[in-house]
Structures are given as C-alpha cells and as structure tokens.
Scaffold this active site. Sequence first.
Site, PDB file in Angstrom:
ATOM      1  N   ASP A  19       0.822  -1.314  -0.128  1.00  0.00           N
ATOM      2  CA  ASP A  19       0.025  -0.024   0.057  1.00  0.00           C
ATOM      3  C   ASP A  19       1.113   1.192  -0.071  1.00  0.00           C
ATOM      4  O   ASP A  19       1.047   2.193   0.972  1.00  0.00           O
ATOM      5  CB  ASP A  19      -1.083  -0.261   1.273  1.00  0.00           C
ATOM      6  CG  ASP A  19      -2.251   0.668   1.026  1.00  0.00           C
ATOM      7  OD1 ASP A  19      -2.402   1.398   0.074  1.00  0.00           O
ATOM      8  OD2 ASP A  19      -2.932   0.895   2.136  1.00  0.00           O
ATOM      9  N   GLU A  98      -6.449   4.706  -9.259  1.00  0.00           N
ATOM     10  CA  GLU A  98      -7.841   5.335  -8.688  1.00  0.00           C
ATOM     11  C   GLU A  98      -8.633   6.400  -9.996  1.00  0.00           C
ATOM     12  O   GLU A  98      -8.027   7.229 -10.426  1.00  0.00           O
ATOM     13  CB  GLU A  98      -7.783   6.103  -7.535  1.00  0.00           C
ATOM     14  CG  GLU A  98      -9.078   6.281  -6.751  1.00  0.00           C
ATOM     15  CD  GLU A  98      -8.996   6.083  -5.411  1.00  0.00           C
ATOM     16  OE1 GLU A  98      -9.200   7.164  -4.542  1.00  0.00           O
ATOM     17  OE2 GLU A  98      -8.163   5.330  -4.736  1.00  0.00           O
ATOM     18  N   LYS A 134      -9.372   1.454  -9.910  1.00  0.00           N
ATOM     19  CA  LYS A 134      -9.946   1.616  -8.574  1.00  0.00           C
ATOM     20  C   LYS A 134     -11.196   2.531  -8.237  1.00  0.00           C
ATOM     21  O   LYS A 134     -10.895   3.871  -8.757  1.00  0.00           O
ATOM     22  CB  LYS A 134      -9.055   2.260  -7.625  1.00  0.00           C
ATOM     23  CG  LYS A 134      -9.105   1.645  -6.084  1.00  0.00           C
ATOM     24  CD  LYS A 134      -7.671   1.938  -5.519  1.00  0.00           C
ATOM     25  CE  LYS A 134      -7.739   1.616  -4.032  1.00  0.00           C
ATOM     26  NZ  LYS A 134      -6.365   2.024  -3.352  1.00  0.00           N
ATOM     27  N   THR A 158     -13.139  -0.040  -4.266  1.00  0.00           N
ATOM     28  CA  THR A 158     -12.383   0.109  -2.887  1.00  0.00           C
ATOM     29  C   THR A 158     -13.486   0.923  -1.796  1.00  0.00           C
ATOM     30  O   THR A 158     -14.602   0.951  -2.242  1.00  0.00           O
ATOM     31  CB  THR A 158     -11.429   1.246  -3.047  1.00  0.00           C
ATOM     32  OG1 THR A 158     -10.679   1.459  -1.868  1.00  0.00           O
ATOM     33  CG2 THR A 158     -11.968   2.597  -3.535  1.00  0.00           C
ATOM     34  N   PHE A 180     -12.105  -2.113   4.000  1.00  0.00           N
ATOM     35  CA  PHE A 180     -11.199  -1.573   4.874  1.00  0.00           C
ATOM     36  C   PHE A 180     -11.271  -1.717   6.355  1.00  0.00           C
ATOM     37  O   PHE A 180     -11.998  -1.203   7.119  1.00  0.00           O
ATOM     38  CB  PHE A 180     -11.498   0.003   4.697  1.00  0.00           C
ATOM     39  CG  PHE A 180     -10.952   0.696   3.278  1.00  0.00           C
ATOM     40  CD1 PHE A 180     -10.742  -0.168   2.207  1.00  0.00           C
ATOM     41  CD2 PHE A 180     -10.359   2.010   3.203  1.00  0.00           C
ATOM     42  CE1 PHE A 180     -10.264   0.271   1.154  1.00  0.00           C
ATOM     43  CE2 PHE A 180      -9.847   2.778   2.345  1.00  0.00           C
ATOM     44  CZ  PHE A 180      -9.821   1.761   1.203  1.00  0.00           C
TER      45      PHE A 180
END
Length: 321
Positions: A19, A98, A134, A158, A180
């Site tokens: 990440d 993203e 994403k 996400t 998450f």
Amino acid sequence: MGTPSKLEQLKTMTVVVADTGDIDAIKRLQPVDCTTNPTLVLKAVPLPAYERVIADALAWGKGQGGAREAVVGAIADRLAVAVGTELARIVPGRVSTEVDADLSFDTEATVNKARAIIAAYQANGIGREKILIKIAGTWEGIQAAKILQAEGIDCNMTLIFDIAQAIACANADAFLISPFVGRILDWYVKAEGRTYTAEEDPGVVSVRGIYDYYKTHGIKTVVMAASFRNVGEVEALAGCDRLTISPALLDQLAADTGTLERKLSPDTVATRPARIEQDEKSFRWAMNQNPMATEKLAEGIRMFAKDLKELRSIVAKRMEA
C-alpha cells in the site's frame, strides 16, 4: 536457511500487496501487486525517484491548450499514471489506479475516466492486464464496474465497509474488492469507547464474513483486505486472497520470526451464509441501516477528493514556477 519471517510465511498463503507508491520500499519488500491513489501520489511526488516523472508531466502540460483547470487536471491524471507505470515495471502483478473520487456518484463519467486511464497506460507500454481500475463502492461506482468488466477492464472496488457492497460487487463481476479493516475499527473504537483484540476487531469480523460469503457461493471476486492499523489485524486475516499492507507493517512482519497461523482458507469456511438477493433498493436500505458503512464510505470519498484537490494545487503551483 534461517527461520522464515511472518512476512515470508504470509506470502505462502496470501498474495501480499504494498500500500505505497515508494519505489524503494517496493523493491525492498517485493510485493506481488501495489496500489496508488491521490494520497499515495502526493507522498510519492517529493521522492527523488520521481523527479524525472514529475518534470516530464509538467513539460507535457505546458504544451497543452485549453482551460488552465482542465490542463492541471490532465497533468494530475498523467502523474498518477506515470507513478503507476514506474510501479508496473517493478511488481510482477497489478497496479491499482484510482478514478477521481469526485466522480463516485457518476456512472458514465467513471466509465469514461477508467477507459482514459487504460489508454494512458497503453500509451506508456503497459497493458490492461497489469492494471486494476480503483472505484469507490457506491451504487453508481459498482454499476460502472459492471460495464468496465464486460469490456475486459478489471476493477478494484475500494472503500468496502458492508457485505451489501461486497454482494453488489460480486453481482457486477468485479475483479477485486478492498474491505477497509482499520477504518471499521476506528469507527467502533470512537463509537464504543473501547479497545478490541484482533479476534473481535469489527474490521476483521467484517472481512471474515465477506470471505465466508464469497467462498460459500463460489464467487470469483478477489477479497483484498486493506487499511490495517496493526499487525494483529493482518495476522487475524492470514490466508485471505490478498492483503494490501503499508511498508511499516510489512517491515514489522519481516522482522518477526514467530509462527503465523493460517486463519482463512476456502477449504475451511467458518460459516455458511445464505445467498442474499439484492437490487438497488435493498442495497441502499442495507447501507442506510449501517451508520458505520454510510459514514466511512462518505468520509473516504471526501478524503480522496481532498487529496486529489491538493495534488492538483501542487501541480498548478509547479506549472507557475
């Protein structure tokens, strides 16, 4: 050969994803996949490894016509793809990139931006098989994923906080979801005013529930737990399809030579949840009934949008320099 570290043990049961956009950290930790978003691109911009990338993007931008705001936005997009291109050349697997968070409630705009990102990577010599687009797990985002997946563009959904999102993503044939863990824990710690062990951690419990649902019903969508607050959460999800972990926690796992127990396996699913039928109304109702998921999804979109705005503002200042 010495005793394997927990990170080495984890890599035998789970695909480990970094990440970060830090090239040096990725070279050192050797993850299979990595991810990038405006927050990570912001952190990458000052790194010496990206000096040439930034300079190239700015030089390209200065040669573009049109409204200044549109040019700044295009440079920010180019930067994200440039960072992703560098990462794609290092990792053997995929790089997640993203779509703008401010498009999270616009299906058509999300689809168009995703296609543009794939085209930009292809122009850099990176094929779509190396990229995951994403997208935030809103209803509109998930419908965009359905269109993109049908075109052979794989998506990483996400900001997943509720099984309703996970089911909608599975129905859209999304390639991968990112529940998450740490942000779920944050909400409950604040709401309940207590601490949790790794086994009772609400984020861990949520991911295990999604994993069990997917494996019970033969769903191919990959479960990639994300946003970890401590190594206890990571260890409690050992065996999950993928885990995306910050370099700091990867370093902790690499330094620990204790035994790592596998907690999740498709062969030993803890519970066998019944299949849930879902449409847009039932999706929205389920989200409405989960204040944690509603608040954290909205907050996550706001945070990514804020970082995107900051990235554009840095680009604008560098354009003037």
